[in-house]
Design a protein around this motif. Structure first.
Motif, short mmCIF file in Angstrom:
data_model
loop_
_atom_site.label_atom_id
_atom_site.label_comp_id
_atom_site.label_asym_id
_atom_site.label_seq_id
_atom_site.Cartn_x
_atom_site.Cartn_y
_atom_site.Cartn_z
N PHE A 2 0.80 -1.20 0.00
CA PHE A 2 0.00 0.00 0.00
C PHE A 2 0.85 1.27 0.00
O PHE A 2 0.35 2.34 -0.26
N GLN A 3 2.13 1.15 0.32
CA GLN A 3 2.92 2.36 0.52
C GLN A 3 3.55 2.88 -0.77
O GLN A 3 4.23 3.88 -0.76
N ASN A 4 3.37 2.18 -1.88
CA ASN A 4 3.95 2.62 -3.15
C ASN A 4 2.87 2.67 -4.21
O ASN A 4 2.76 1.79 -5.05
N PRO A 497 10.08 6.42 3.45
CA PRO A 497 9.76 7.73 4.04
C PRO A 497 8.37 7.79 4.65
O PRO A 497 8.18 8.41 5.70
N TYR A 498 7.40 7.16 3.97
CA TYR A 498 6.04 7.20 4.51
C TYR A 498 6.01 6.55 5.90
O TYR A 498 5.34 7.03 6.81
N LEU A 531 8.05 13.28 4.97
CA LEU A 531 6.80 13.26 4.21
C LEU A 531 6.72 14.32 3.12
O LEU A 531 6.08 14.11 2.09
N GLU A 532 7.33 15.47 3.32
CA GLU A 532 7.21 16.55 2.34
C GLU A 532 7.77 16.18 0.97
O GLU A 532 7.14 16.45 -0.05
N PRO A 533 8.97 15.56 0.88
CA PRO A 533 9.49 15.23 -0.46
C PRO A 533 8.61 14.27 -1.25
O PRO A 533 8.61 14.32 -2.48
N ILE A 534 7.88 13.39 -0.57
CA ILE A 534 7.03 12.43 -1.29
C ILE A 534 5.59 12.91 -1.36
O ILE A 534 4.71 12.18 -1.81
N LYS A 535 5.33 14.15 -0.90
CA LYS A 535 4.00 14.77 -0.96
C LYS A 535 2.93 13.85 -0.36
O LYS A 535 1.86 13.65 -0.94
N ALA A 536 3.25 13.30 0.82
CA ALA A 536 2.30 12.43 1.53
C ALA A 536 1.33 13.31 2.30
O ALA A 536 1.52 13.62 3.48
#
Length: 905
Positions: A2-4, A497-498, A531-536
């Motif tokens: 679920f994380q990708n 990262p998430y 979280l910011e770099p992956i826009k989560a």
């Protein structure tokens, strides 16, 4: 898993569901049906009759007619799988996407945490929002609505109808009465019900139909006899004419038709079937096994090579075969004829032995054709749960990510545990599903079915960690969630990262609960960095809102509100107006608006997001939001609604097994009982909300939602009303000291206000004024208002005294508190707005329109309204045009005056 999200395939839809039935060559124009619908001003048209009365055909004609006139039209044919809010709302989007720009390009996928119930309910809110901005003619046709029994879907449909404007319609076709609550729509004249008498063929229509189909002419007496024997029932008429084809003496056949239409239909169906060539008869019966089918599928399943020719012959013989795609490649039988054909399968040699094999081959062929839902149904019908489980495992993640939880839930129920244990992917998807449906114990049980070897594997370890933290948080088992998160903290570098963001957020939440705000901020810095770099968006919304929560706990309401507002604005401007991320930010902002006494702004957010918060947020969010909603109702004079809101919160606590929700509801009811002067009821409620088992797991922790409302504060409230508060001054002083040591500034101010009132009760006026003045100086400088006003039991005389003598507290602040205290203490009659809603349903303004009108009356500009509602100024202008049209006015001044005349504001 679920994380990708980018690694997963796109969500698949069935385009055949979005096309109206193809018009046949022998089509009879149903002019009366179309005319009656067009002349009606109803927003909901309900076409209900048993199978065979031509509902779909009549609706299809109306669809083409309205499309030719330039209306926006959409079509959706339902099946049992659509009894799920996520799936239903997805297909409604798709049905309108071809013609309505606002509905095009919708992304139905979401990451795991965004795919909570908010994915389903959020999409439904987005749909209603988009529809509200469409001002032209619109007609959405939904056929076979009898499949819908879900309360969530039914509620959404009623909301959809309520959002429609003049000239916009929802046309539902159903084989029987629906479960929709239709009473109010009938009273308002917004419902048109078309039933069997409206669908029967007239004599002229029967004559036209027969003469189109039969080469031999029938006399008027024969047509009249046919009309009488079939009672205008389209199915019986079609079968009768099929039976008459090739007959030398049609009149003789017609004279033999007697008895009720249903019996005649069974007789005619059998007669038509028996006259078919053996190969065609076998094929027709076999193919009735499928809901829909194509030649290649039939060839593969029944081991033949002539399906294309047989289907063409079936279509030419008009044997209730319906083409359901534009290319003429996919077919289905009319449900009535299919039911009859399936009852005849026993006539085929060896059918009892072959049937499971047919289902198995159908499952395999459909799987290869990427049609997962029917493939799974056939696998289960074939008695092949292992195959069904493999197919489910391949698709379950997609369905979770699109909010189609009802489907996955039914899959899980269809499989034994022994089969489920062989599919860890399905178990994890199922656990997410049940967690999002708030079936926490069932989700935990599925996690328990996963073997230790699978749990230890790198492939599944991260998803299982997410589930453990998420379940612990949602089940209100904060210590358990914290232990899980903290155990994972030592090696975040090896995690995605998430995962780092999730773990750090959970650890920060734990530090907030023990009052260690510095450590909490450190964890939140790590979370945002990950979280910011992956826009989560979802994880970031928690990080940012936890920072605001710390501000509010410390008493910095203005700073907290600015942080929450910025977070919500950022999420909405990024295109995520209705998601679980938005719900989290909205819940916190509602609390901040309420604290600042910006009740209109809080009420608007509650109207938009309460359902979303209910479906997707943590217990603390639920408590603060429902508490604010109930108190605003009470302040507005809506006591019944205030109590009903608390009832909803208590029911949630009982159903989800979260005692703290039920305790918070009782805390609110205790306060209402005291306002009504019912001390006995308040004392009974105090006993219930003080039960040790509610707080056993919270030893040493300070629940966020109980910062201002806990059993001790409830006890003080009762003492103030009962006159026994002087005996609690010592405990209040100790509580104030503990709050200040824990840097819980907001709680300290509330306790000081309560202490001042206890001192007033003890006739220590000077000391009481000193304590209250100190509290008000701190509260006013940081924007705190309701923390004082909501506990104004003996506060008015103290405020009046300070209004005259205080030089350090602004007089305007004290005057506002006095006004709020009087509103809190007086039981108002139901508001004129509620009375007007019941008295004058014609031309009703929506809740949003009423909110906008109230703000217009207060002098808000379009820019102000845009900022308060988190929408564009163009959207505000659209709402204002609607308001003017409904009130028969041309501008703001006229609209406000007319609304006041009608008692709307």
């Amino acid at each position: 898993m679920f994380q990708n999200p980018d690694s997963l395939p796109a969500v698949r839809q069935n385009p055949l569901k979005l096309r109206p039935p193809r018009a046949g060559q022998d089509l009879v124009a149903r002019s009366a049906f179309c005319q009656r619908t067009e002349e009606s001003g109803a927003n909901l048209v309900l076409v209900s009759a048993p199978a065979g009365y031509g509902k779909s055909t009549a609706m299809g004609q109306l669809h083409r007619h309205l499309a030719d006139q330039g209306a926006v039209v959409g079509w959706l044919t339902l099946d049992p799988s659509d009894n799920d809010l996520g799936r239903f709302s997805q297909y409604v989007w798709l049905s309108l996407g071809a013609t309505l720009p606002a509905f095009q390009g919708q992304n139905f996928e979401a990451s795991a945490m965004e795919a909570s119930s908010a994915t389903a309910s959020g999409r439904s809110f987005e749909l209603l929002d988009a529809l509200a901005l469409h001002e032209g003619p619109l007609a959405l046709f939904i056929d076979e609505f009898e499949h819908i029994t879900s309360s969530e879907v039914l509620a959404f449909v009623m909301s959809l109808v309520s959002s429609l404007n003049a000239g916009q319609r929802l046309i539902l076709g159903s084989r029987h009465k629906t479960m929709l609550p239709l009473g109010r729509l009938r009273v308002q004249g917004k419902l048109l019900e078309l039933e069997v008498p409206d669908l029967r063929f007239s004599l002229d229509e029967t004559r036209h139909y027969v003469r189109n189909r039969l080469k031999a002419e029938l006399g008027e007496s024969d047509v009249a006899r046919l009309q009488e024997s079939t009672d205008g029932w389209a199915a019986a008429l079609q079968l009768t004419t099929s039976a008459l084809i090739g007959k030398a003496d049609p009149s003789a056949v017609l004279k033999g038709l007697n008895g009720p239409s249903r019996g005649i239909t069974d007789y005619l169906a059998e007669d038509v079937l028996d006259r078919l060539p053996p190969a065609l008869r076998t094929f027709v019966i076999q193919s009735s096994l499928f809901e829909s089918f194509c030649p290649e599928m039939c060839d593969a399943v029944f081991d033949r090579q002539d399906s294309t020719g047989l289907l063409l012959q079936t279509d030419q013989d008009n044997l209730f075969l319906q083409i359901i795609d534009a290319e003429g490649h996919w077919y289905r039988y009319h449900p009535l004829f299919r039911d009859f054909l399936q009852s005849q399968i026993h006539r085929l040699p060896g059918a009892a032995d072959d049937r499971q094999g047919w289902h198995l081959r159908a499952a395999q062929w459909l799987d290869g054709a990427d049609k997962s839902l029917p493939a799974i149904e056939h696998a289960l019908a074939a008695g092949a749960p292992e195959l069904a489980a493999r197919l489910m495992a391949r698709r379950a993640t997609d369905y979770v990510r699109t909010g189609q939880f009802g489907i996955v839930s039914k899959w899980l129920e269809a499989l034994p545990d022994a089969v489920l244990q062989t599919q860890p992917t399905l178990l994890i998807a199922g656990a997410y599903t049940l967690a999002f449906l708030h079936r926490y114990q069932d989700a935990t049980r599925l996690v328990g079915l996963i073997s230790p070897e699978v749990k230890a594997s790198e492939e599944f370890a991260q998803d299982l960690l997410v589930l453990q933290v998420m379940l612990g948080a949602w089940m209100d088992r904060l210590p358990e969630a914290l232990r899980t998160a903290i155990a994972a903290l030592p090696a975040p570098g090896r995690a995605a990262p998430y995962m780092v963001g999730l773990i750090s957020n959970a650890a920060a939440y734990g530090e907030i609960a023990v009052g260690n705000y510095y450590a909490a901020h450190q964890h939140l810095v790590v979370a945002k960095h990950a979280l910011e770099p992956i826009k989560a968006i979802h994880g970031l919304s928690y990080s940012q809102c936890f920072e605001g929560a710390i501000d509010l706990l410390q008493g910095n309401a203005i700073q907290a509100c600015a942080r929450f507002r910025a977070t919500l604005s950022s999420i909405i401007s990024g295109g995520y107006r209705f998601t679980s991320s938005t719900a989290v930010a909205a819940a916190h902002l509602i609390e901040a608006f309420y604290e600042l006494n910006e009740l209109d702004s809080a009420e608007m957010l509650i109207a938009d997001y309460l359902s979303l918060i209910r479906d997707s947020c943590l217990p603390d969010h639920l408590i603060v939001t429902y508490r604010a909603a109930s108190r605003i109702h009470f302040i507005r004079g809506r006591q019944r609604e205030a109590l009903e809101t608390l009832d909803c919160l208590q029911d949630m606590g009982d159903l989800r097994g979260i005692p703290r929700l039920s305790a918070a509801a009782r805390q609110g009811k205790l306060r209402l009982a005291l306002r009504a002067g019912d001390l006995a009821a308040a004392r009974r409620l105090l006993t219930l909300l003080s039960e040790p088992e509610i707080w056993r797991d919270w030893q040493g922790l300070f629940p966020y939602a109980e910062d201002l409302d806990d059993p001790f504060i409830a006890e003080v409230r009762i003492a103030l009303v009962a006159g026994t508060a002087p005996g609690l001054t010592g405990r209040l002083e100790e509580a104030i000291q503990a709050a200040e040591m824990a840097n819980r500034g907001r709680r300290a101010i509330r306790l000081r206000c309560l202490l001042a009132q206890a001192l007033e009760s003890a006739r220590k006026r000077q000391h009481a004024l000193e304590v209250l003045e100190r509290a008000l100086v701190q509260a006013q400088s940081k924007g705190l208002f309701r923390v004082v006003a909501d506990d104004s039991w003996l506060l008015a005389p103290l405020l009046e005294a300070l209004e005259v003598r205080s030089h350090v507290v602004p007089r305007t602040y004290i005057t506002a508190l006095l006004k709020a205290a009087s509103e809190t203490n007086v039981a108002y009659m139901p508001s004129t707005l509620s009375a007007e809603a019941n008295r004058n349903p014609e031309g009703d303004l929506s809740q949003r329109e009423l909110q906008i009108l109230r703000l217009v009356a207060e002098g808000c500009s379009n820019k102000d309204l845009s900022r308060k509602l988190f929408v564009t100024e163009n959207t505000i202008e659209t709402h204002l045009r609607r308001i003017y049209a409904k009130l028969g006015t041309r501008n703001r001044t006229q609209a406000v005056a007319r609304a006041r005349e009608r008692g709307l504001i």
